[in-house]
Design a protein around this motif. Structure first.
Motif, mmCIF file in Angstrom:
data_model
loop_
_atom_site.group_PDB
_atom_site.id
_atom_site.type_symbol
_atom_site.label_atom_id
_atom_site.label_comp_id
_atom_site.label_asym_id
_atom_site.label_seq_id
_atom_site.Cartn_x
_atom_site.Cartn_y
_atom_site.Cartn_z
ATOM 1 N N GLN A 298 -11.327 -3.506 6.427
ATOM 2 C CA GLN A 298 -10.762 -3.936 5.144
ATOM 3 C C GLN A 298 -11.606 -5.042 4.546
ATOM 4 N N MET B 15 -12.278 -7.062 0.513
ATOM 5 C CA MET B 15 -11.702 -7.217 -0.834
ATOM 6 C C MET B 15 -12.247 -6.148 -1.767
ATOM 7 N N PHE C 253 -4.867 6.337 1.879
ATOM 8 C CA PHE C 253 -4.283 5.077 1.429
ATOM 9 C C PHE C 253 -4.716 4.735 0.007
ATOM 10 N N GLY C 254 -3.786 4.148 -0.772
ATOM 11 C CA GLY C 254 -4.141 3.573 -2.044
ATOM 12 C C GLY C 254 -4.825 2.237 -1.842
ATOM 13 N N LYS C 255 -5.300 1.650 -2.914
ATOM 14 C CA LYS C 255 -6.033 0.383 -2.827
ATOM 15 C C LYS C 255 -5.131 -0.839 -2.843
ATOM 16 N N TYR D 264 -9.965 0.985 11.161
ATOM 17 C CA TYR D 264 -10.186 0.732 9.736
ATOM 18 C C TYR D 264 -10.961 -0.570 9.557
ATOM 19 N N GLN E 114 -13.738 -3.065 -1.020
ATOM 20 C CA GLN E 114 -13.541 -1.644 -0.709
ATOM 21 C C GLN E 114 -12.122 -1.296 -0.294
ATOM 22 N N LEU F 94 -9.085 -0.654 2.271
ATOM 23 C CA LEU F 94 -9.016 -0.101 3.624
ATOM 24 C C LEU F 94 -9.928 1.118 3.729
ATOM 25 N N ARG G 235 -1.225 -6.152 -5.243
ATOM 26 C CA ARG G 235 -1.079 -7.521 -4.740
ATOM 27 C C ARG G 235 0.023 -8.213 -5.521
ATOM 28 N N PHE H 268 0.829 -1.197 0.000
ATOM 29 C CA PHE H 268 0.000 0.000 0.000
ATOM 30 C C PHE H 268 0.864 1.249 0.000
ATOM 31 N N LEU I 148 -11.363 4.016 6.391
ATOM 32 C CA LEU I 148 -11.203 4.641 7.705
ATOM 33 C C LEU I 148 -12.583 4.808 8.337
#
Lengths: 113, 113
Positions: B37, B39, A103-105, B35, B41, B43, A108, A88, B45
């Protein structure tokens, strides 16, 4: 709100290859950070960058704070199986006051032995 | 070795039940973040605190989620009643300042049946 565009979304590489990923924004950022999340764990801070143009290394990892302040990249050299995870980027937008990191997504990464 | 701790690590519950997740921030850190988390969306806040005071909880569904810091060593996130769509991994992070580096806990994996 601020958005970070992280690419690629995912990548499959052979062990030993170098890896490059980046993060861009339409806005200027004061700081850039890179995190790694191992499967089943929380993100761990890898590298923090605070000045435009700054290039910082942490072992096989190298990250740079883009000169325009709108991007950052992370390179991993000679990848190994334990590099697998989600990477990230995160940053602090300029003129955003006391607000949390954006934050970026994530990217992977899969490493094929 | 200063780390953020979270309990429980895994929680399976039935729809309608109350869920409480706990977090112990790193000693000396006065900012705490929650946070979620998934898959789909990534992360998200949910809320954050400074010096135990909630600064922003606009990321949380107000009708069922609540976040508190009873003291400087404990942050809680409560869901009542829980729903299947709440299934996700919930992370707590702490830091020295709102806009600075964040250090994540290992997360609580919540499954609501």
């Amino acid at each position: 709100g601020q958005q970070l565009n992280q690419s690629p979304q995912s990548m499959f590489i052979q062990e030993g290859e170098d890896v490059s990923m980046n993060c861009t924004s339409s806005s200027i950022f004061n700081t850039w950070l890179w995190y790694k999340q191992d499967p089943g764990e929380g993100p761990v801070l890898l590298i923090a960058l605070y000045k435009a143009g700054e290039l910082t290394s942490n072992g096989r990892l190298t990250a740079q704070f883009g000169i325009t302040r709108k991007d950052s990249f992370l390179n991993i050299s000679a990848s190994i199986p334990s590099d697998v995870g989600i990477y990230f980027c995160a940053g602090q937008p300029r003129n955003s006051g006391n607000t949390p990191l954006v934050f970026g997504k994530g990217t992977r990464l899969s490493v094929i032995a | 070795d200063a780390r953020v701790t979270q309990t429980p690590r895994d929680k399976v519950t039935e729809m309608g039940q109350e869920v409480t997740m706990r977090c112990q921030p790193i000693l000396g850190h006065n900012t705490v973040f929650w946070y979620r988390q998934t898959m789909k969306q990534g992360l998200e806040l949910l809320a954050y605190f400074r010096n135990r005071a909630p600064l922003d909880d606009s990321g949380m569904p107000k009708d069922r989620f609540s976040a508190e810091m009873p003291d400087a060593t404990l942050a809680t996130l409560k869901i009542q009643p829980s729903e299947p769509r709440d299934s996700a991994v919930y992370f707590c992070a702490s830091g020295l300042v709102i806009e600075g580096e964040q250090f994540f806990g290992p997360g609580t994996r919540l499954t609501v049946l």
